[in-house]
Write a protein that holds these residues in place. Sequence first.
Motif, PDB file in Angstrom:
ATOM      1  N   ILE A  32       0.842  -1.189   0.000  1.00 53.72           N
ATOM      2  CA  ILE A  32       0.000   0.000   0.000  1.00 53.72           C
ATOM      3  C   ILE A  32       0.879   1.242   0.000  1.00 53.72           C
ATOM      4  N   ARG A  33       0.560   2.187  -0.894  1.00 54.50           N
ATOM      5  CA  ARG A  33       1.409   3.353  -1.095  1.00 54.50           C
ATOM      6  C   ARG A  33       0.694   4.678  -0.818  1.00 54.50           C
ATOM      7  N   ALA A  34      -0.396   4.641  -0.065  1.00 55.56           N
ATOM      8  CA  ALA A  34      -1.074   5.867   0.385  1.00 55.56           C
ATOM      9  C   ALA A  34      -1.867   5.515   1.642  1.00 55.56           C
ATOM     10  N   TYR A  35      -1.675   6.314   2.702  1.00 56.26           N
ATOM     11  CA  TYR A  35      -2.267   6.004   4.002  1.00 56.26           C
ATOM     12  C   TYR A  35      -3.053   7.186   4.561  1.00 56.26           C
ATOM     13  N   LEU A  36      -3.987   6.854   5.422  1.00 60.77           N
ATOM     14  CA  LEU A  36      -4.705   7.861   6.190  1.00 60.77           C
ATOM     15  C   LEU A  36      -3.829   8.292   7.374  1.00 60.77           C
ATOM     16  N   PRO A  37      -4.079   9.488   7.928  1.00 58.74           N
ATOM     17  CA  PRO A  37      -3.286   9.933   9.082  1.00 58.74           C
ATOM     18  C   PRO A  37      -3.715   9.285  10.402  1.00 58.74           C
ATOM     19  N   THR A  38      -4.694   8.403  10.351  1.00 50.74           N
ATOM     20  CA  THR A  38      -5.219   7.770  11.560  1.00 50.74           C
ATOM     21  C   THR A  38      -4.102   7.102  12.360  1.00 50.74           C
ATOM     22  N   PRO A  39      -3.927   7.477  13.651  1.00 54.54           N
ATOM     23  CA  PRO A  39      -2.861   6.860  14.432  1.00 54.54           C
ATOM     24  C   PRO A  39      -3.120   5.383  14.711  1.00 54.54           C
ATOM     25  N   VAL A  40      -2.051   4.651  14.934  1.00 49.46           N
ATOM     26  CA  VAL A  40      -2.142   3.232  15.292  1.00 49.46           C
ATOM     27  C   VAL A  40      -1.755   3.116  16.767  1.00 49.46           C
ATOM     28  N   LEU A 124       2.765   0.753 -12.713  1.00 52.00           N
ATOM     29  CA  LEU A 124       2.543   1.711 -11.631  1.00 52.00           C
ATOM     30  C   LEU A 124       2.555   3.139 -12.152  1.00 52.00           C
ATOM     31  N   TYR A 125       3.550   3.474 -12.965  1.00 60.61           N
ATOM     32  CA  TYR A 125       3.650   4.853 -13.441  1.00 60.61           C
ATOM     33  C   TYR A 125       2.543   5.193 -14.441  1.00 60.61           C
ATOM     34  N   THR A 126       2.094   4.216 -15.197  1.00 64.42           N
ATOM     35  CA  THR A 126       0.973   4.444 -16.100  1.00 64.42           C
ATOM     36  C   THR A 126      -0.286   4.764 -15.308  1.00 64.42           C
ATOM     37  N   LEU A 127      -0.515   4.033 -14.232  1.00 63.61           N
ATOM     38  CA  LEU A 127      -1.661   4.293 -13.362  1.00 63.61           C
ATOM     39  C   LEU A 127      -1.623   5.716 -12.819  1.00 63.61           C
ATOM     40  N   LEU A 128      -0.422   6.199 -12.505  1.00 60.84           N
ATOM     41  CA  LEU A 128      -0.269   7.535 -11.932  1.00 60.84           C
ATOM     42  C   LEU A 128      -0.193   8.622 -12.993  1.00 60.84           C
ATOM     43  N   GLY A 129      -0.155   8.221 -14.270  1.00 64.29           N
ATOM     44  CA  GLY A 129      -0.062   9.195 -15.344  1.00 64.29           C
ATOM     45  C   GLY A 129       1.307   9.845 -15.444  1.00 64.29           C
ATOM     46  N   GLY A 217      13.070  -0.775   5.509  1.00 59.46           N
ATOM     47  CA  GLY A 217      12.071  -0.015   6.236  1.00 59.46           C
ATOM     48  C   GLY A 217      10.700  -0.581   5.946  1.00 59.46           C
ATOM     49  N   LEU A 218       9.696  -0.093   6.662  1.00 60.87           N
ATOM     50  CA  LEU A 218       8.332  -0.566   6.432  1.00 60.87           C
ATOM     51  C   LEU A 218       7.355   0.517   6.854  1.00 60.87           C
ATOM     52  N   ALA A 219       6.447   0.873   5.954  1.00 58.45           N
ATOM     53  CA  ALA A 219       5.364   1.805   6.261  1.00 58.45           C
ATOM     54  C   ALA A 219       4.169   1.008   6.745  1.00 58.45           C
ATOM     55  N   LEU A 220       3.488   1.516   7.771  1.00 60.45           N
ATOM     56  CA  LEU A 220       2.358   0.780   8.333  1.00 60.45           C
ATOM     57  C   LEU A 220       1.281   1.747   8.790  1.00 60.45           C
ATOM     58  N   GLY A 221       0.040   1.425   8.470  1.00 58.10           N
ATOM     59  CA  GLY A 221      -1.086   2.259   8.881  1.00 58.10           C
ATOM     60  C   GLY A 221      -2.358   1.783   8.215  1.00 58.10           C
ATOM     61  N   TYR A 222      -3.329   2.692   8.169  1.00 60.00           N
ATOM     62  CA  TYR A 222      -4.616   2.387   7.554  1.00 60.00           C
ATOM     63  C   TYR A 222      -4.621   2.924   6.126  1.00 60.00           C
ATOM     64  N   ALA A 223      -4.899   2.062   5.167  1.00 62.95           N
ATOM     65  CA  ALA A 223      -4.860   2.449   3.758  1.00 62.95           C
ATOM     66  C   ALA A 223      -5.886   3.531   3.447  1.00 62.95           C
ATOM     67  N   ASP A 224      -5.498   4.449   2.564  1.00 61.24           N
ATOM     68  CA  ASP A 224      -6.416   5.478   2.076  1.00 61.24           C
ATOM     69  C   ASP A 224      -7.222   4.883   0.923  1.00 61.24           C
ATOM     70  N   PRO A 225      -8.519   4.604   1.133  1.00 60.03           N
ATOM     71  CA  PRO A 225      -9.299   3.946   0.077  1.00 60.03           C
ATOM     72  C   PRO A 225      -9.607   4.848  -1.110  1.00 60.03           C
ATOM     73  N   SER A 226      -9.397   6.154  -0.959  1.00 63.92           N
ATOM     74  CA  SER A 226      -9.733   7.076  -2.041  1.00 63.92           C
ATOM     75  C   SER A 226      -8.580   7.311  -3.007  1.00 63.92           C
ATOM     76  N   ASP A 227      -7.377   6.844  -2.662  1.00 62.86           N
ATOM     77  CA  ASP A 227      -6.223   7.099  -3.521  1.00 62.86           C
ATOM     78  C   ASP A 227      -6.110   6.014  -4.585  1.00 62.86           C
ATOM     79  N   ILE A 229      -3.752   4.960  -6.301  1.00 58.00           N
ATOM     80  CA  ILE A 229      -2.549   4.127  -6.298  1.00 58.00           C
ATOM     81  C   ILE A 229      -2.778   2.820  -5.553  1.00 58.00           C
ATOM     82  N   ASN A 230      -3.743   2.825  -4.638  1.00 57.39           N
ATOM     83  CA  ASN A 230      -3.998   1.610  -3.871  1.00 57.39           C
ATOM     84  C   ASN A 230      -4.831   0.583  -4.636  1.00 57.39           C
ATOM     85  N   THR A 231      -5.180   0.923  -5.882  1.00 60.55           N
ATOM     86  CA  THR A 231      -5.817  -0.077  -6.749  1.00 60.55           C
ATOM     87  C   THR A 231      -4.767  -0.907  -7.476  1.00 60.55           C
ATOM     88  N   PHE A 232      -3.503  -0.494  -7.354  1.00 59.11           N
ATOM     89  CA  PHE A 232      -2.423  -1.206  -8.039  1.00 59.11           C
ATOM     90  C   PHE A 232      -2.136  -2.522  -7.333  1.00 59.11           C
TER      91      PHE A 232
END
Length: 247
Positions: A32-40, A124-129, A217-227, A229-232
């Motif tokens: 997942i490459r876009a997250y909500l700011p919701t704390p964990v 990935l880059y095609t999806l992002l234009g 490294g590792l990013a962790l959180g709640y995925a942003d369903p509106s972005d 990029i997370n359909t990739f």
Amino acid sequence: MTAAIPQNPPFLRPVVADPASVEAAIESRQSIRAYLPTPVPRPLLERLLALASRAPSGTNTQPWKVYVLQGASRDALVQKVCAAHDAVRADPALAEQYRESYDYYPKQWISPYIERRRENGLSLYTLLGIGKGDKDRMHAQWQRNYRFFDAPVGLFVTIDKAMGGGSLLDTGMFLQNLTLAARAHGLDACAQAAWNGYASIVLPHVGAGDNEMLVCGLALGYADPSDPINTFRTPRLPVAAFTTWLE
């Protein structure tokens, strides 16, 4: 028609009570490459790490060490590494200062791996234009790695330099456990080798010892369903493509 999977004989350990949930966690895991700011909450993070620590390791060495960054510590590191990343772009000679501790990728790519890598990047880059020659947007998108894709939690995993290559395998299983445990609790993650080149900034920042090597490294959180990029979602080869059956 799919063959039925046989149940365990009664003298073996029982089947997991809800195997469908285990399979769902595995099948729904993606980077997942876009997250909500919701704390964990910290208790949840501690639970995820405890579950991850059940990963197998050679002779139970448990070689992994984890640093969890949130809040000001996270933001300060993001600022430092993004500044270094921008500086390298302005003066490519500076890249010599930022070397990976181990070769995550091969020095010379061969088929079929190079084709898979290219397909992944192009998709990935095609999806992002982002066009092939759009260096500004490519740089900005790559730098999203160093912002943890806006995830509120960043983790770094290290091993002792004295350990052998098998400890990287052990640590990989630890990371897989962590990402699956996250999915089971409604979170997502993205393992990031992109940080490895900036280990000389990361390790002092987190207080790691001179004996430690950054694995990733590792990013962790709640995925942003509106972005978008997370359909990739990357494809997988069929079992027949990577399996040889011997009887």
